[in-house]
Design an enzyme around this catalytic site. Sequence first.
Site, PDB file in Angstrom:
ATOM      1  N   ASP A  24     -11.472   5.828  24.657  1.00 29.47           N
ATOM      2  CA  ASP A  24     -12.022   5.413  25.943  1.00 29.47           C
ATOM      3  C   ASP A  24     -11.389   4.115  26.428  1.00 29.47           C
ATOM      4  OD1 ASP A  24     -13.663   7.637  25.872  1.00 29.47           O
ATOM      5  OD2 ASP A  24     -15.486   6.520  25.358  1.00 29.47           O
ATOM      6  N   GLU A  69       1.257   5.836  20.927  1.00 30.15           N
ATOM      7  CA  GLU A  69       0.662   5.972  19.593  1.00 30.15           C
ATOM      8  C   GLU A  69       1.783   6.160  18.579  1.00 30.15           C
ATOM      9  OE1 GLU A  69      -1.888   9.350  17.172  1.00 30.15           O
ATOM     10  OE2 GLU A  69      -2.111   9.245  19.344  1.00 30.15           O
ATOM     11  N   ARG A 108      -5.888  14.177   8.912  1.00 26.83           N
ATOM     12  CA  ARG A 108      -4.952  13.336   9.664  1.00 26.83           C
ATOM     13  C   ARG A 108      -4.233  14.106  10.779  1.00 26.83           C
ATOM     14  NH1 ARG A 108      -4.553   8.520   6.706  1.00 26.83           N
ATOM     15  NH2 ARG A 108      -4.920   8.802   4.489  1.00 26.83           N
ATOM     16  N   ARG A 166       0.832  -1.206   0.000  1.00 24.82           N
ATOM     17  CA  ARG A 166       0.000   0.000   0.000  1.00 24.82           C
ATOM     18  C   ARG A 166       0.865   1.255   0.000  1.00 24.82           C
ATOM     19  NH1 ARG A 166      -2.830   2.440   5.247  1.00 24.82           N
ATOM     20  NH2 ARG A 166      -3.879   4.197   4.277  1.00 24.82           N
ATOM     21  N   ASN A 182      -0.462   1.480  16.432  1.00 29.30           N
ATOM     22  CA  ASN A 182      -0.690   2.247  15.219  1.00 29.30           C
ATOM     23  C   ASN A 182      -2.124   1.921  14.804  1.00 29.30           C
ATOM     24  OD1 ASN A 182      -0.892   3.352  12.674  1.00 29.30           O
ATOM     25  ND2 ASN A 182       1.143   2.698  12.024  1.00 29.30           N
ATOM     26  N   ILE A 212       3.706   5.644  10.921  1.00 35.32           N
ATOM     27  CA  ILE A 212       4.853   5.460  10.037  1.00 35.32           C
ATOM     28  C   ILE A 212       5.184   6.765   9.334  1.00 35.32           C
ATOM     29  CG2 ILE A 212       5.636   4.253   7.956  1.00 35.32           C
ATOM     30  CD1 ILE A 212       3.815   1.883   8.972  1.00 35.32           C
ATOM     31  N   SER A 213       4.159   7.446   8.839  1.00 34.57           N
ATOM     32  CA  SER A 213       4.367   8.720   8.144  1.00 34.57           C
ATOM     33  C   SER A 213       4.220   9.864   9.144  1.00 34.57           C
ATOM     34  CB  SER A 213       3.342   8.884   7.019  1.00 34.57           C
ATOM     35  OG  SER A 213       2.038   9.032   7.554  1.00 34.57           O
ATOM     36  N   ARG A 222       0.547  15.566   6.010  1.00 35.86           N
ATOM     37  CA  ARG A 222      -0.423  14.936   5.109  1.00 35.86           C
ATOM     38  C   ARG A 222      -1.753  15.680   5.152  1.00 35.86           C
ATOM     39  NH1 ARG A 222      -0.437   8.731   5.811  1.00 35.86           N
ATOM     40  NH2 ARG A 222      -1.535   8.953   3.827  1.00 35.86           N
ATOM     41  N   TYR A 224       4.440   4.611   2.986  1.00 31.78           N
ATOM     42  CA  TYR A 224       4.576   3.613   4.046  1.00 31.78           C
ATOM     43  C   TYR A 224       5.778   2.681   3.884  1.00 31.78           C
ATOM     44  CZ  TYR A 224      -0.142   5.165   5.055  1.00 31.78           C
ATOM     45  OH  TYR A 224      -1.241   5.943   5.354  1.00 31.78           O
ATOM     46  N   HIS A 261      -8.016   8.931  13.860  1.00 32.85           N
ATOM     47  CA  HIS A 261      -8.678  10.200  13.559  1.00 32.85           C
ATOM     48  C   HIS A 261     -10.195  10.141  13.723  1.00 32.85           C
ATOM     49  CE1 HIS A 261      -4.702  10.654  11.945  1.00 32.85           C
ATOM     50  NE2 HIS A 261      -4.932   9.678  11.095  1.00 32.85           N
TER      51      HIS A 261
END
Length: 133
Positions: free
Chosen positions: A79, A90, A103, A12, A66, A93-94, A99, A17, A72
Amino acid sequence: MNGPNLNLLGVREPGIYGDSSFESYLPKLKERYPQVELEYYQSNIEGEMINKLQEVGFTYDGVVLNAGAYTHTSVALHDCIRSLKCPVIEVHISNVHQREEFRHHSYLSPACKGVICGFGLDSYRLAIEGLLG
């Protein structure tokens, strides 16, 4: 733990990525941290991710998460993270701030110990370092 579409790493959008799958990266992490028991879980389904976090979040020493696009959108993951005993880091990768505008906001960041983004797959290693502190 990886969320939706991260099972397609290496295929992808490699310009964003990279061209390696997480499965090919995991042995490198295990080799670098032989003293740490590392487990990997990926799901495209939000509820399954919540179930897994609840399963491990009271006995593990930490979670590297991730959550992909759920970062988002998911108040439910937020929660869940807040309810866990172990810290959650958290990762992305990017660099999500370079972006699309949607995001730039994370529902998860306020519930997490920290956030690491923009270092490719090495973001996971940096998160482990943060947990080992």
